[in-house]
Design an enzyme around this catalytic site. Structure first.
Site, PDB file in Angstrom:
ATOM      1  CG  ASP A   1      -2.115   0.909   1.082  1.00 58.98           C
ATOM      2  OD1 ASP A   1      -2.359   1.393  -0.038  1.00 58.98           O
ATOM      3  OD2 ASP A   1      -2.801   1.156   2.093  1.00 58.98           O
TER       4      ASP A   1
ATOM      5  CG  ASN B   1      -7.896  -1.875  -5.355  1.00 59.33           C
ATOM      6  OD1 ASN B   1      -7.051  -2.724  -5.105  1.00 59.33           O
ATOM      7  ND2 ASN B   1      -8.115  -0.840  -4.542  1.00 59.33           N
TER       8      ASN B   1
END
Ligand code: IPE
Ligand code: IPE
Ligand code: MG
Length: 249
Positions: A24, A72
């Site tokens: 991330d 996502n």
């Protein structure tokens, strides 16, 4: 501390067999440099290479990387497309190195929903590395823990309707076998970069007793040395599995 010094501090035992990583911070890292989010993703690939090498170097058997979550898809289309193309490019480019390092590429997630070019590149990468046995590198793509559990329940109910299993025979290990991760043990260690401290729908069932390692570093900044530090931190944890500390020693 340098590479070798850190590596020498890693003990043979307990070495996690399975390390899972939530990669991330690509977007924020790039933004801080005045660049596009996509620039961040491109630089994230370097960290993927470094961490795959680091895992293989110390004898981790399964490395699972969260590359694209079910959620996502709701990012801007231009970013989703760039990520999907980057995958194609990266898989084609890295196959040779994976083979050289005896690493087997695998994938978990709802792969059928990936764009066909991404799907094809992935399948060819999986096929071309399937004989490799040193480490499994699994990409979680269009993956989410709840999707996986829902899928497992659908398959189990279907098998029960077909009289292949009985409800009273269902065990925890049977459930694990219906999950996408059936071929690997649960991760002993999960690393998340970028300072966020959440699972974001990753390996929900499998992380029941996983040790978490969080770092402020953004994914493109995460190095082999950081990975070794995470392993050392893991080796200094006391894993109690519900027992008292006195029962462990
Ligand atoms: C991780 O970085 C990569 C993917 C989720 C594909 P992000 O893109 O989430 O970066 P941040 O969290 O926005 O900084
Ligand atoms: C988790 O990161 C998914 C991947 C690393 C692929 P996100 O950046 O999507 O997670 P949230 O939205 O911050 O929880
Ligand atoms: Mg993020």
């Amino acid at each position: 501390m340098d590479h070798l010094e850190l590596k020498n501090r890693i003990k043979d035992n307990p070495l996690p067999k399975h390390v899972a990583v939530i990669m991330d911070g690509n977007g924020r890292w790039a933004k801080n440099m005045g660049k596009t989010r996509i620039f961040g993703h491109r630089n994230g690939v370097r960290a993927v290479r470094a961490i795959s090498e680091a895992g293989a170097e110390i004898g981790v058997k399964y490395l699972t990387l969260y590359a694209f979550s079910t959620e996502n898809w709701s990012r801007p289309k231009i970013e989703v497309n760039a990520l999907m193309s980057l995958l194609v490019e990266t898989i084609h480019r890295e196959i040779e190195t994976l083979n050289k390092n005896n690493i087997r590429l695998r994938a978990i997630g709802d792969l059928s929903q990936l764009p066909s070019k991404t799907y094809d590149a992935l399948m060819s990468g999986i096929e071309d590395t399937k004989e490799n046995s040193h480490m499994d590198l699994t990409l979680a793509l269009n993956y989410s823990g709840r999707w996986e559990i829902k899928n497992a329940i659908q398959s189990m109910v279907a098998d029960a309707v077909d009289d292949k299993i009985k409800p009273e025979d269902i065990t925890e290990s049977m459930i694990s076998n219906y999950l996408a991760t059936h071929f690997m043990p649960d991760p002993e260690l999960l690393i998340r970069t970028s300072g966020e401290m959440r699972l974001s729908n990753f390996l929900l069932w499998q992380c029941a007793y996983t040790e978490f390692f969080f770092t402020e570093k953004m994914w493109p900044q995460f190095t082999k040395e950081d990975f070794f530090e995470a392993i050392i931190a893991f080796q200094n944890r006391e894993r109690r599995f519900g027992k008292t500390g006195e029962q462990i020693v």
